[in-house]
Write a protein that holds these residues in place. Structure first.
Motif, PDB file in Angstrom:
ATOM      1  N   ARG A   1      -3.427  20.208  12.253  1.00  0.00           N
ATOM      2  CA  ARG A   1      -3.966  19.165  12.173  1.00  0.00           C
ATOM      3  C   ARG A   1      -3.969  18.483  10.718  1.00  0.00           C
ATOM      4  NH1 ARG A   1      -3.479  16.644  16.527  1.00  0.00           N
ATOM      5  NH2 ARG A   1      -5.268  14.907  15.660  1.00  0.00           N
ATOM      6  N   MET A   2      -2.930  17.537  10.487  1.00  0.00           N
ATOM      7  CA  MET A   2      -2.578  17.296   9.234  1.00  0.00           C
ATOM      8  C   MET A   2      -2.961  15.751   9.002  1.00  0.00           C
ATOM      9  SD  MET A   2       0.987  17.717   7.286  1.00  0.00           S
ATOM     10  CE  MET A   2       1.255  19.285   8.064  1.00  0.00           C
ATOM     11  N   GLY A   3      -3.313  15.629   7.689  1.00  0.00           N
ATOM     12  CA  GLY A   3      -3.614  13.971   7.391  1.00  0.00           C
ATOM     13  C   GLY A   3      -4.215  13.791   5.993  1.00  0.00           C
ATOM     14  N   MET A   4      -3.981  12.596   5.712  1.00  0.00           N
ATOM     15  CA  MET A   4      -4.603  12.144   4.437  1.00  0.00           C
ATOM     16  C   MET A   4      -5.718  11.141   4.927  1.00  0.00           C
ATOM     17  SD  MET A   4      -2.425  13.496   2.409  1.00  0.00           S
ATOM     18  CE  MET A   4      -3.081  12.570   0.710  1.00  0.00           C
ATOM     19  N   PRO A   5      -6.850  11.669   4.755  1.00  0.00           N
ATOM     20  CA  PRO A   5      -8.056  10.969   5.421  1.00  0.00           C
ATOM     21  C   PRO A   5      -8.862  10.274   4.295  1.00  0.00           C
ATOM     22  CG  PRO A   5      -8.786  13.446   5.404  1.00  0.00           C
ATOM     23  CD  PRO A   5      -7.235  13.191   4.980  1.00  0.00           C
ATOM     24  N   GLU A   6      -8.255  10.121   3.045  1.00  0.00           N
ATOM     25  CA  GLU A   6      -9.130   9.847   2.043  1.00  0.00           C
ATOM     26  C   GLU A   6      -9.763   8.381   1.851  1.00  0.00           C
ATOM     27  OE1 GLU A   6      -6.262  12.779   0.519  1.00  0.00           O
ATOM     28  OE2 GLU A   6      -6.169  11.077   1.772  1.00  0.00           O
ATOM     29  N   VAL A   7      -9.133   7.223   2.867  1.00  0.00           N
ATOM     30  CA  VAL A   7     -10.062   6.056   3.058  1.00  0.00           C
ATOM     31  C   VAL A   7     -11.390   6.081   3.853  1.00  0.00           C
ATOM     32  CG1 VAL A   7      -7.893   4.655   2.808  1.00  0.00           C
ATOM     33  CG2 VAL A   7      -8.843   5.788   5.250  1.00  0.00           C
ATOM     34  N   THR A   8     -11.334   7.223   4.310  1.00  0.00           N
ATOM     35  CA  THR A   8     -12.824   7.742   5.026  1.00  0.00           C
ATOM     36  C   THR A   8     -14.018   7.904   3.925  1.00  0.00           C
ATOM     37  OG1 THR A   8     -11.512   8.650   7.117  1.00  0.00           O
ATOM     38  CG2 THR A   8     -13.875   9.171   6.737  1.00  0.00           C
ATOM     39  N   ILE A   9     -13.589   8.305   2.670  1.00  0.00           N
ATOM     40  CA  ILE A   9     -14.587   8.633   1.806  1.00  0.00           C
ATOM     41  C   ILE A   9     -14.408   7.768   0.662  1.00  0.00           C
ATOM     42  CG2 ILE A   9     -14.800  11.134   2.503  1.00  0.00           C
ATOM     43  CD1 ILE A   9     -13.251  11.800  -0.029  1.00  0.00           C
ATOM     44  N   GLY A  10     -13.633   6.506   1.033  1.00  0.00           N
ATOM     45  CA  GLY A  10     -13.838   5.631  -0.163  1.00  0.00           C
ATOM     46  C   GLY A  10     -12.601   5.797  -1.231  1.00  0.00           C
ATOM     47  N   TYR A  11     -11.707   6.859  -0.865  1.00  0.00           N
ATOM     48  CA  TYR A  11     -10.954   7.347  -1.934  1.00  0.00           C
ATOM     49  C   TYR A  11      -9.587   6.860  -1.344  1.00  0.00           C
ATOM     50  CZ  TYR A  11      -8.302  10.611  -5.212  1.00  0.00           C
ATOM     51  OH  TYR A  11      -7.861  11.095  -6.109  1.00  0.00           O
ATOM     52  N   VAL A  12      -8.475   7.194  -1.997  1.00  0.00           N
ATOM     53  CA  VAL A  12      -7.209   6.704  -1.550  1.00  0.00           C
ATOM     54  C   VAL A  12      -6.241   8.025  -1.489  1.00  0.00           C
ATOM     55  CG1 VAL A  12      -5.071   5.311  -2.604  1.00  0.00           C
ATOM     56  CG2 VAL A  12      -7.347   4.378  -2.914  1.00  0.00           C
TER      57      VAL A  12
ATOM     58  N   ALA B   1       6.814   2.235   8.868  1.00  0.00           N
ATOM     59  CA  ALA B   1       5.508   1.913   9.242  1.00  0.00           C
ATOM     60  C   ALA B   1       4.490   2.889   9.814  1.00  0.00           C
ATOM     61  CB  ALA B   1       6.026   0.923  10.476  1.00  0.00           C
ATOM     62  N   ALA B   2       4.936   3.832  10.383  1.00  0.00           N
ATOM     63  CA  ALA B   2       4.200   4.981  10.630  1.00  0.00           C
ATOM     64  C   ALA B   2       3.437   5.550   9.272  1.00  0.00           C
ATOM     65  CB  ALA B   2       5.035   6.042  11.515  1.00  0.00           C
ATOM     66  N   GLY B   3       3.997   5.652   8.471  1.00  0.00           N
ATOM     67  CA  GLY B   3       3.288   6.159   7.038  1.00  0.00           C
ATOM     68  C   GLY B   3       2.324   5.316   6.617  1.00  0.00           C
ATOM     69  N   VAL B   4       2.593   4.031   6.728  1.00  0.00           N
ATOM     70  CA  VAL B   4       1.405   3.080   6.466  1.00  0.00           C
ATOM     71  C   VAL B   4       0.264   3.086   7.239  1.00  0.00           C
ATOM     72  CG1 VAL B   4       0.923   0.549   6.316  1.00  0.00           C
ATOM     73  CG2 VAL B   4       3.128   1.242   5.681  1.00  0.00           C
ATOM     74  N   HIS B   5       0.565   3.278   8.859  1.00  0.00           N
ATOM     75  CA  HIS B   5      -0.414   3.638   9.807  1.00  0.00           C
ATOM     76  C   HIS B   5      -1.406   4.777   9.425  1.00  0.00           C
ATOM     77  CE1 HIS B   5      -2.263   4.005  13.792  1.00  0.00           C
ATOM     78  NE2 HIS B   5      -1.639   5.434  13.519  1.00  0.00           N
ATOM     79  N   ALA B   6      -0.678   5.752   9.053  1.00  0.00           N
ATOM     80  CA  ALA B   6      -1.467   6.973   8.882  1.00  0.00           C
ATOM     81  C   ALA B   6      -2.203   6.850   7.512  1.00  0.00           C
ATOM     82  CB  ALA B   6      -0.397   8.140   8.601  1.00  0.00           C
ATOM     83  N   VAL B   7      -1.762   6.281   6.641  1.00  0.00           N
ATOM     84  CA  VAL B   7      -2.548   5.898   5.366  1.00  0.00           C
ATOM     85  C   VAL B   7      -3.749   5.006   5.714  1.00  0.00           C
ATOM     86  CG1 VAL B   7      -2.607   4.662   3.177  1.00  0.00           C
ATOM     87  CG2 VAL B   7      -0.522   6.261   3.580  1.00  0.00           C
ATOM     88  N   MET B   8      -3.527   3.769   6.271  1.00  0.00           N
ATOM     89  CA  MET B   8      -4.723   2.892   6.704  1.00  0.00           C
ATOM     90  C   MET B   8      -5.619   3.460   7.555  1.00  0.00           C
ATOM     91  SD  MET B   8      -2.668  -0.689   6.725  1.00  0.00           S
ATOM     92  CE  MET B   8      -4.228  -1.643   6.899  1.00  0.00           C
ATOM     93  N   THR B   9      -5.400   4.329   8.354  1.00  0.00           N
ATOM     94  CA  THR B   9      -6.280   4.679   9.445  1.00  0.00           C
ATOM     95  C   THR B   9      -6.948   6.310   8.859  1.00  0.00           C
ATOM     96  OG1 THR B   9      -4.711   6.017  10.558  1.00  0.00           O
ATOM     97  CG2 THR B   9      -5.160   3.911  11.518  1.00  0.00           C
ATOM     98  N   GLY B  10      -6.207   6.978   8.113  1.00  0.00           N
ATOM     99  CA  GLY B  10      -6.509   8.242   7.720  1.00  0.00           C
ATOM    100  C   GLY B  10      -6.602   8.971   9.058  1.00  0.00           C
ATOM    101  N   ASP B  11      -5.905   8.832   9.965  1.00  0.00           N
ATOM    102  CA  ASP B  11      -5.907   9.748  11.057  1.00  0.00           C
ATOM    103  C   ASP B  11      -5.270  11.162  10.937  1.00  0.00           C
ATOM    104  OD1 ASP B  11      -7.248   7.977  12.688  1.00  0.00           O
ATOM    105  OD2 ASP B  11      -5.614   7.283  13.639  1.00  0.00           O
ATOM    106  N   HIS B  12      -5.725  12.265  11.541  1.00  0.00           N
ATOM    107  CA  HIS B  12      -5.279  13.478  11.613  1.00  0.00           C
ATOM    108  C   HIS B  12      -4.087  13.331  12.654  1.00  0.00           C
ATOM    109  CE1 HIS B  12      -9.215  15.553  10.264  1.00  0.00           C
ATOM    110  NE2 HIS B  12      -8.802  14.751   9.500  1.00  0.00           N
TER     111      HIS B  12
END
Length: 383
Positions: A157-168, A182-193
């Motif tokens: 379960r991988m992800g960059m969930p930083e926007v969830t904690i007010g980070y980037v 576009a899929a990468g932008v989606h992953a960044v903006m949602t922070g989804d795993h």
């Protein structure tokens, strides 16, 4: 998952080796190093914290990697994690929160050390095999996704969930996901795993190896090459839910529709959110609902970061990410996000901005500006 050992591991606990004490002989239980055949093995060893990284750990890994780079008995490096929960859940955000509350700058030093380690792994002169089993989040992506051979399992379960904690997203994540379209932008903006298939689809991983095969895979690496190990044990990856262009079973169609122009600057974060909300696909609407829970400031800055780094070098991205990290540490959203998600766990953060439309382009741009005198010790990141 912690691999079985064929020799007693060396534990490392200091920021780095000394002339009298090589890195493999320094005692520290939070990260362990050992040589197995011709493989140098790194074991992140904070299983109760899902191997979350702190400054001592990343400095120790950096020092050991530099020592192994010139060791002729080491042909490649393997990075794995102790315990059953995952390789690494990211950086130690509790320590960052305490640092922010105390008004200290220790987190600046952590990010400097971590980003330098990320750069070292990316340019390492020997193959680096990262076992991305279980949770691989934030800093866990940084210590693994820049490796030459990246292996996921059905448990990933991988992800960059930083926007969830007010980070980037950092650790080169804006560069990695900026290259995923576009899929990468989606992953960044949602922070989804995401699972194994999507990790490969996003360019965060290379090959799928069933978790049950990992002990044999690791044993094979003691005597054989990384290429041969992957070729022997890799199997068909699970379906990528984000899909590929033209895949009717995936999400690519609505992602391409909603995130069109995101990387060129033709669509703002607010425009993307509006498209998601009004798209007929329920997955798009769910993504909009997710984005609305994140820090508007972080989402806007994250989009700008992936725009800047969908081309260029990893080193350029890491330098920008360091500037953004320092500004996030000084912002109210990161402190509030960690409080809500990790400290008090009420999951109700109160962000400084109510909506993406409230975040000005000038504010977003300020996160990437050169440092003002005294803003951080040592100025920009040197790699």
């Amino acid at each position: 998952m912690e691999p079985s050992s064929t020799s007693a591991p060396s534990a490392v606990s200091a920021p780095g080796p000394t002339a009298e004490q090589p890195p493999a002989e320094v005692m520290f239980s939070e990260v362990m190093f050992e040589q197995r055949g011709h493989a140098g093995v790194v074991v992140l060893n904070r299983p109760r914290a899902v191997n979350a990284l702190n400054q001592h750990m990343v400095e120790a890994v950096d020092a050991q990697l530099r020592a192994w780079a010139s060791d002729p008995s080491i042909e490649h490096v393997v990075i794995t994690g102790a315990g059953e929960r995952g390789l690494c859940a990211g950086g130690d955000v509790v320590a960052m929160y305490r640092d922010m509350v105390a008004g200290e700058r220790a987190s600046h030093d952590f990010f400097r050390a971590e980003f330098r380690m990320n750069s070292l792994i990316f340019g390492y002169p020997k193959p680096v095999i990262a076992v991305q089993d279980g949770l691989v989040l934030g800093g866990g992506v940084g210590i693994s996704a820049h490796a030459s051979h990246r292996v996921v399992t059905e448990s990933t379960r991988m992800g960059m969930p930083e926007v969830t904690i007010g980070y980037v997203p950092d650790v080169g994540g804006t560069w990695l996901l900026g290259h995923a379209g576009a899929a990468g932008v989606h992953a960044v903006m949602t922070g989804d795993h995401v699972g194994a298939g999507d990790a490969i689809h996003l360019g965060l991983a290379d090959a799928f190896v069933p978790a049950a095969s990992l002990p044999e895979f690791l044993a094979f690496l003691e005597t054989d090459t990384a290429d041969d190990a992957v070729a022997r044990f890799a199997g068909a990856a699970p379906h990528a839910e984000l899909g590929a262009a033209g895949d009717a079973d995936g999400a690519a169609s609505w992602i391409e529709d909603c995130y069109a122009g995101a990387l060129s600057g033709d669509a703002s974060a607010a425009v993307i959110l509006s498209r998601l909300e009004t798209h007929p696909d329920p997955q798009a609407q769910a993504a909009a609902a997710t984005i609305r829970t994140k820090s508007p400031r972080s989402v806007a800055v994250a989009l700008e970061a992936v725009r800047r780094h969908c081309s260029g070098t990893l080193e350029e991205a890491l330098r920008d990410e360091f500037r953004v990290a320092v500004r996030c540490l000084a912002s109210p959203d990161m402190r509030e996000g960690i409080r809500a998600q990790v400290i008090d766990k009420d999951r109700t953060p109160h962000w400084e901005h109510a909506a993406l439309t409230d975040v000005s382009p000038d504010l977003v741009g300020s996160y990437f500006a050169p440092f003002e005198p005294g803003e951080t010790d040592g100025g920009d990141l040197n790699l």
